[in-house]
Scaffold this motif. Structure first.
Motif, short mmCIF file in Angstrom:
data_model
loop_
_atom_site.label_atom_id
_atom_site.label_comp_id
_atom_site.label_asym_id
_atom_site.label_seq_id
_atom_site.Cartn_x
_atom_site.Cartn_y
_atom_site.Cartn_z
N TYR A 19 0.84 -1.20 0.00
CA TYR A 19 0.00 0.00 0.00
C TYR A 19 0.87 1.24 0.00
O TYR A 19 1.95 1.25 0.58
CB TYR A 19 -0.92 0.00 1.23
N ILE A 20 0.39 2.29 -0.66
CA ILE A 20 1.16 3.53 -0.63
C ILE A 20 0.83 4.28 0.64
O ILE A 20 -0.24 4.14 1.22
CB ILE A 20 0.86 4.40 -1.87
N ASP A 21 1.79 5.11 1.10
CA ASP A 21 1.65 5.75 2.40
C ASP A 21 0.55 6.81 2.45
O ASP A 21 -0.20 6.89 3.40
CB ASP A 21 2.96 6.42 2.87
N GLU A 22 0.49 7.63 1.39
CA GLU A 22 -0.35 8.82 1.49
C GLU A 22 -1.83 8.57 1.30
O GLU A 22 -2.58 9.47 0.98
CB GLU A 22 0.11 9.85 0.47
N LEU A 23 -2.23 7.34 1.44
CA LEU A 23 -3.61 7.01 1.18
C LEU A 23 -4.56 7.72 2.14
O LEU A 23 -4.22 8.04 3.25
CB LEU A 23 -3.80 5.51 1.32
N ARG A 261 -3.35 -7.64 -3.08
CA ARG A 261 -2.17 -7.13 -3.79
C ARG A 261 -2.61 -6.28 -4.98
O ARG A 261 -1.94 -5.34 -5.37
CB ARG A 261 -1.34 -8.30 -4.32
N VAL A 262 -3.74 -6.68 -5.56
CA VAL A 262 -4.24 -5.98 -6.74
C VAL A 262 -4.83 -4.63 -6.35
O VAL A 262 -4.58 -3.62 -7.02
CB VAL A 262 -5.27 -6.85 -7.48
N ILE A 263 -5.56 -4.60 -5.27
CA ILE A 263 -6.19 -3.33 -4.88
C ILE A 263 -5.09 -2.33 -4.49
O ILE A 263 -5.18 -1.14 -4.81
CB ILE A 263 -7.23 -3.52 -3.74
N ALA A 264 -4.03 -2.81 -3.89
CA ALA A 264 -2.91 -1.91 -3.55
C ALA A 264 -2.33 -1.32 -4.82
O ALA A 264 -2.01 -0.12 -4.89
CB ALA A 264 -1.85 -2.67 -2.77
N TYR A 265 -2.22 -2.15 -5.83
CA TYR A 265 -1.72 -1.68 -7.13
C TYR A 265 -2.68 -0.66 -7.75
O TYR A 265 -2.27 0.41 -8.20
CB TYR A 265 -1.52 -2.89 -8.06
N MET A 266 -3.97 -0.99 -7.72
CA MET A 266 -4.95 -0.09 -8.33
C MET A 266 -4.92 1.28 -7.66
O MET A 266 -4.93 2.31 -8.32
CB MET A 266 -6.36 -0.68 -8.20
N GLU A 267 -4.88 1.26 -6.34
CA GLU A 267 -4.88 2.54 -5.62
C GLU A 267 -3.66 3.37 -5.98
O GLU A 267 -3.73 4.59 -6.12
CB GLU A 267 -4.94 2.29 -4.11
N LYS A 317 4.11 1.21 -15.61
CA LYS A 317 5.19 1.61 -14.69
C LYS A 317 4.90 1.20 -13.25
O LYS A 317 5.74 0.61 -12.58
CB LYS A 317 5.37 3.14 -14.74
N ILE A 318 3.70 1.52 -12.80
CA ILE A 318 3.37 1.24 -11.40
C ILE A 318 3.31 -0.27 -11.15
O ILE A 318 3.64 -0.74 -10.06
CB ILE A 318 2.04 1.92 -11.00
N ALA A 319 2.93 -1.03 -12.16
CA ALA A 319 2.86 -2.49 -12.00
C ALA A 319 4.21 -3.05 -11.56
O ALA A 319 4.28 -3.93 -10.70
CB ALA A 319 2.40 -3.14 -13.30
N ARG A 320 5.28 -2.51 -12.12
CA ARG A 320 6.62 -3.02 -11.77
C ARG A 320 6.89 -2.83 -10.28
O ARG A 320 7.52 -3.67 -9.66
CB ARG A 320 7.70 -2.29 -12.58
#
Ligand code: ADP
Ligand code: MG
Length: 730
Positions: A19-23, A261-267, A317-320
């Motif tokens: 997950y990214i921090d700034e959510l 894992r996918v939702i973290a990527y989507m966000e 890019k973000i997928a990587r």
């Protein structure tokens, strides 16, 4: 033996959602932060420069050089404030991706140091060394110059540390080498033609905008598994792989809860998209395992298409970062759903009216019916071009397969709208209307919104469906640049609207009242477009047969489909609307044919390599273990009467394995020979045709034997991640 496959699976077990921090930040707080939008222009440009840009955006006027310098200055100040060190002209060449070449904002000063610099000249126009982009022979190598020129109608944005300026890409002699320039021309054509027709109904309309809402489907594959599949790495599609025992039979993936894992990527990628002002709205699981969809709120077509291209880039890019690879290929996996990119399309006026939405009274509804029927007429008339605009080497795998529309263009209207058209056809007389007839027809037309609002039935199997207030072109492939389909659709609709106006005006000149002239023309169109209307199951074999009886095109063959661009009728429609010249069409077809040929050539080489270097040796190794086993049995039980019974099944397996190995080798040989023959062909069309009929089928033949071997060979030895792993491991 430790195969790459097992290493990849081990890696996979370590994966955690990231997950990214700034959510949690409000989206509206940072939406569009990296876009040089109107508000920022107002802040960073002088009043004069701001007004100059606004005029260019709204009226399409030219940016003059002196003003360009001022604009560049303001833009640079904003970009540097936001961390940019470089700038690039960002364009859509005729490849599957966008292009960019970064230059630093620096120049040498007289004291030997550097200063930040960016002039109006660099903003407005550039001459990249673009000789390596496909041009279909428009630029000979000695005249390799191409120009990129700023498209003011799509705002500049920052990605990372680079200021990106959306641009068109043209040859030295002015021919389009990209998707954007013809798209802008098609949009201008439909604007003008639609405004003219709108005058029948509302004199206040002075601009008609074409809108696009794309729905982007994609697959995710774990990066480690991806790296262990050379076919995915090099072609984005699995060229082999036996189907998984479980895939989409239970229909338990569609709309189910999104894996962590996918939702973290989507966000994460959504956040990047929001920074770029891309209004992503919807996300969900799609039908196939590991397949997903993202869709934005619709926007003006040119901007929407820039945003689609940009979002695909961001997603890659973000997928990587999340140890995923995103697949935009239309058919990465055999036997399960492929991916499309539904193009939701409508026309709207500067008076706030959606021309494809039923209105509130007879007048607005007559306008609605006018636009509806003109779109239908255009689609009917140019089905072949609509097919040509979406058929590619990859999309042909999808069309006509699992849950995808066939390569036949038909229009779904829904029960109620069909009834309205049938009634109109019956009630509008061919001669002058009586006052009673007039009143009754107007009354009926006035009732449309009520019946439609509650009756927007859906048909998921139609390639071109009316969905209440827009058309949805569903045959577009997931990897496509939407511009290809949008250029064709907007051009043919523009041409049709012009024809309509000429027909109505012709009747008026003969003394027929305007409203009657419109109704009579619409009635004629209802008759003429009848055979493209289809509400049944578009995926069924009966429809394929029925469509043939109706004389509709059914082309699932790229070289043949592309020919549509070069028919006299097509050259005329693009020429009359100033979208493509004949030379540009010829060049485009050549580029597309080459793309098709090269894609199959690459697939064929990759499959040849994997088959010979990965699969055959694995088969041989497995066979050796069987032989060893049989040999051992023979040593122990050789003299016993039941030896045959003891070793029979392994002898059988040895024969089967050997049979498939032999076949793989022979068929790879045949494929290489077929390639050699095709490669000798000079004519681009003929070459593509040969690749289609003689190389492409070899891919399936080889795959058949590889997939059979996969079922036989010891799982521990199998080198490539299997479908069950690619589709379910995450
Ligand atoms: P679906 O039920 O087909 O998934 P959605 O409501 O998710 O439909 O919308 C799909 C896309 O259609 C979105 O991008 C949406 O913004 C777009 N859309 C909605 N109305 C219009 C319109 N009038 N013109 C163009 N696109 C539209
Ligand atoms: Mg939809």
């Amino acid at each position: 033996m430790a195969t790459l496959r097992f290493f990849a699976l081990k890696e996979l077990l370590k994966r955690k959602p990231m997950y990214i921090d700034e959510l949690g930040k409000l989206t509206s707080n940072y939406f569009g932060k990296n876009v040089f939008d109107k508000a920022k222009m107002k802040k960073f440009l002088s009043k004069e420069a701001y007004e100059h840009v606004m005029e260019a955006i709204e009226k399409g006027s030219r940016i003059d050089r002196k003003m360009a310098d001022q604009i560049a200055l303001g833009m640079r100040a904003w970009a540097i404030d936001n961390g940019a060190t470089h700038y690039t002209h960002w364009f859509h060449p005729l490849t599957d991706a966008t292009a960019e070449k970064h230059d630093a904002f620096i120049d040498l000063d007289s004291a030997g140091g550097v200063v930040e610099a960016f002039s109006g000249k660099l903003l407005v126009q550039q001459e990249p060394d673009a000789s390596s982009f496909p041009s279909g022979g428009i630029r000979n190598t000695f005249e390799a110059r191409g120009y990129t020129a700023w498209d003011v109608s799509s705002p500049a944005f920052i990605v990372g540390t680079t200021l990106c300026l959306p641009t068109i890409f043209v040859s030295y002699t002015g021919e389009a080498l990209d998707y954007k320039m013809p798209l802008l021309k098609a949009l201008a054509a439909v604007d003008k033609a639609a405004v003219d027709v709108c005058q029948y109904f509302d004199k206040n309309v002075s601009k008609v905008t074409s809108n696009l809402g794309w729905e982007q489907e994609y697959f995710l594959v774990d990066e480690a598994l991806f790296m262990a599949r050379p076919d995915l790495m090099l072609t984005e599609r699995t060229l082999m792989g036996h189907s998984s025992s479980k895939d989409q039979q239970l229909e338990d993936h569609y709309f189910s809860s999104i894996p962590e894992r996918v939702i973290a990527y989507m966000e994460d990628f959504e956040r990047e998209a929001y920074l770029l002002g891309i209004p992503l709205k919807t996300r969900h699981n799609e039908v196939a395992p590991n397949q997903f969809e993202v869709a934005p709120i619709f926007e003006e077509v040119n901007l929407a298409n820039d945003h689609n291209q940009l979002v695909m880039d961001v997603m890659k890019k973000i997928a990587r970062k999340h140890n995923f690879r995103v697949l935009f290929h239309e058919k990465p996996f055999k036997g399960i759903n492929g991916s499309g990119k539904h193009n939701n399309w409508s026309l709207s006026t500067d008076t706030g009216v959606n021309l494809l939405s039923p209105g509130k009274n007879p007048r607005t509804n007559m306008q609605f019916l006018t636009f509806l029927l003109n779109v239908m007429k255009a689609v009917h008339e140019h089905q072949d071009l609509l097919l040509a605009s979406i058929l590619t080497a990859s999309n042909t795998h999808r069309l006509g397969a699992n849950e995808a529309p066939p390569s036949i263009i038909s229009i779904f209207l829904g029960h109620e709208l069909n009834r309205v058209l049938d009634e109109l056809e019956e009630t509008v007389p061919d001669k002058k209307m009586t006052p009673d007839e007039k009143t009754s027809i107007k009354l009926n037309i006035g009732k449309i919104p009520e019946i439609l609002l509650d009756n927007t039935d859906r048909n998921r199997t139609s390639p071109f469906a009316f969905t209440g207030n827009r058309f949805e072109y569903r045959a577009v492939g997931s990897s496509a640049n939407c511009a290809s389909a949008m250029i064709v659709l907007n051009t043919v609709v523009a041409a049709q609207l012009k024809k309509f106006k000429a027909e109505v005006d012709g009747l008026v000149e003969k003394g027929i009242k305007k409203d009657e002239a419109i109704l009579q023309t619409l009635k004629k169109y209802i008759k003429e477009t009848k055979n493209i209307r289809f509400d049944g199951n578009g995926y069924s074999q009966e429809w394929v047969e029925e469509a043939a009886r109706r004389g509709l095109f059914n082309i699932n063959n790229v070289p043949e489909a592309l020919e549509a661009y070069l028919k006299d009728k097509s050259i005329k429609v693009f020429g009359d609307n100033d979208v493509f010249s004949k030379i540009e069409l010829e060049a485009r077809v050549e580029v597309e044919l080459e793309k098709f040929t090269k894609k199959i050539q690459i697939e064929s080489r990759v499959l040849g390599d994997i088959a010979i270097n990965h699969i055959v040796p694995t088969g041989v190794a497995y066979m050796n273990t069987l032989i060893q086993n049989v040999q051992g049995l023979k040593d122990i039980f050789g003299n016993e009467s039941d030896f045959q019974e003891l070793a029979g099944d392994r002898l059988d397996l040895i024969r089967k394995t050997s049979y498939h190995i032999q076949n793989i080798k022979n068929k790879v040989h045949d494929m290489v020979e077929a390639r050699k023959v095709a490669n000798k062909e000079e004519d681009a069309h003929q070459k593509a045709h040969l690749y289609d009929i003689s190389v492409r089928p070899c891919l399936d033949d080889i795959r058949y034997h590889v997939d059979k071997l996969e079922l036989i060979v010891d799982n521990e030895m199998w080198p490539l991640p299997k479908y069950r792993e690619l589709l379910f491991a995450r």
